[in-house]
Design an enzyme around this catalytic site. Structure first.
Site, PDB file in Angstrom:
ATOM      1  N   LYS A  14       0.825  -1.216   0.000  1.00 34.74           N
ATOM      2  CA  LYS A  14       0.000   0.000   0.000  1.00 34.74           C
ATOM      3  C   LYS A  14       0.864   1.273   0.000  1.00 34.74           C
ATOM      4  O   LYS A  14       0.607   2.195  -0.764  1.00 34.74           O
ATOM      5  CB  LYS A  14      -0.929   0.023   1.226  1.00 34.74           C
ATOM      6  N   ARG A  89      -9.396   0.618   9.303  1.00 37.71           N
ATOM      7  CA  ARG A  89      -9.009  -0.750   9.633  1.00 37.71           C
ATOM      8  C   ARG A  89     -10.052  -1.460  10.488  1.00 37.71           C
ATOM      9  O   ARG A  89      -9.860  -2.617  10.862  1.00 37.71           O
ATOM     10  CB  ARG A  89      -7.700  -0.718  10.426  1.00 37.71           C
ATOM     11  N   ARG A 128      11.528  -6.332   4.564  1.00 39.72           N
ATOM     12  CA  ARG A 128      11.438  -4.901   4.867  1.00 39.72           C
ATOM     13  C   ARG A 128      12.022  -4.609   6.254  1.00 39.72           C
ATOM     14  O   ARG A 128      12.712  -3.615   6.452  1.00 39.72           O
ATOM     15  CB  ARG A 128       9.959  -4.473   4.829  1.00 39.72           C
ATOM     16  N   ARG A 134      11.960  -1.582  11.575  1.00 43.64           N
ATOM     17  CA  ARG A 134      10.675  -1.564  12.295  1.00 43.64           C
ATOM     18  C   ARG A 134      10.566  -2.806  13.156  1.00 43.64           C
ATOM     19  O   ARG A 134      10.592  -3.923  12.642  1.00 43.64           O
ATOM     20  CB  ARG A 134       9.527  -1.558  11.274  1.00 43.64           C
ATOM     21  N   ARG A 146      -0.496  -9.657  13.230  1.00 40.46           N
ATOM     22  CA  ARG A 146      -1.035  -8.577  12.380  1.00 40.46           C
ATOM     23  C   ARG A 146      -1.907  -9.154  11.265  1.00 40.46           C
ATOM     24  O   ARG A 146      -2.937  -8.576  10.914  1.00 40.46           O
ATOM     25  CB  ARG A 146       0.109  -7.735  11.806  1.00 40.46           C
TER      26      ARG A 146
END
Ligand code: ADP
Length: 197
Positions: A14, A89, A128, A134, A146
């Site tokens: 996204k 969400r 990532r 992160r 998640r």
């Protein structure tokens, strides 16, 4: 006003696509995840609250998220339109977004879901994490959490806009440019379509 919801599981691309869409269509990109990370980086009370949920892979409470989103939208009264990335969400966030836009005489133009398998998103997120640092991208248990939250709490948002004739789905695997072309083709079809009930 264009109000596009870019939708899909964590790691579905996204953010990458939103940056390209923002350039092409001159829209303001609002990523609630980025906003929370910015607050966390500055150790604000909002950032500290968000952190306690994000590091467990849980959603930040609706009241906090909706308030932050509203401030961001209201800070851009001149905007030609918005790309919402990572919001809404939950169903409550969807209802809040609809009323916020209605106050401005606008409505959601469409939601586009990037369809990517669980295996692929897990692989992408772990990759990532190595570069972004992160914390929620480095731990497989948090990634699984998640994905579970996405299935249980977030996927109803697709159905909510589907009932309004506004949900679309595209295949989210391929080159960044291939996916971008699929997205643009879908966006350009928005206005031509009747809004079914
Ligand atoms: P990803 O899509 O890869 O999970 P995000 O940056 O969109 O990454 O979100 C990271 C985390 O930020 C989420 O796991 C959640 O804790 C929090 N978050 C982001 N957007 C929302 C939202 N709309 N509502 C609640 N929590 C959110």
């Amino acid at each position: 006003m264009i109000a596009l919801i870019l939708f899909g599981p964590p790691g579905s691309g996204k953010g990458t696509q939103a940056a390209k869409l923002m350039d092409k269509y001159g829209l303001i990109h609002i990523s609630t995840g980025d906003l929370f990370r910015y607050e966390m980086g500055n150790n604000t009370p909002l950032g500290l609250e968000a952190k306690s949920y994000m590091e467990k892979g849980q959603l930040v409470p609706d009241s906090v998220t909706i308030g932050m989103l509203r401030n961001k939208v209201e800070a851009h009264p001149e905007a030609k339109g918005f790309i919402f990335d990572g919001f809404p969400r939950t169903l409550a966030q969807s209802v809040a977004l609809d009323s916020l836009l209605a106050e401005q005489g606008a409505e959601v133009s469409g939601l586009i879901m990037l369809d990517v398998s669980d295996d692929e998103i897990t692989r992408r997120i772990l990759g990532r994490g190595l570069v972004s640092g992160r914390a929620d991208d480095l731990d497989e248990a948090i990634i699984r959490k998640r994905i579970e939250v996405y299935k249980n709490e977030t996927s109803p948002v697709f159905d909510y806009y589907h009932q309004k004739g506004k949900s679309h789905q595209i295949f989210g695997i391929g080159t960044i440019d291939d996916i971008f072309e699929r997205l643009c083709a879908t966006i350009e079809g928005f206005e031509a379509e009747p809004h079914g009930e």
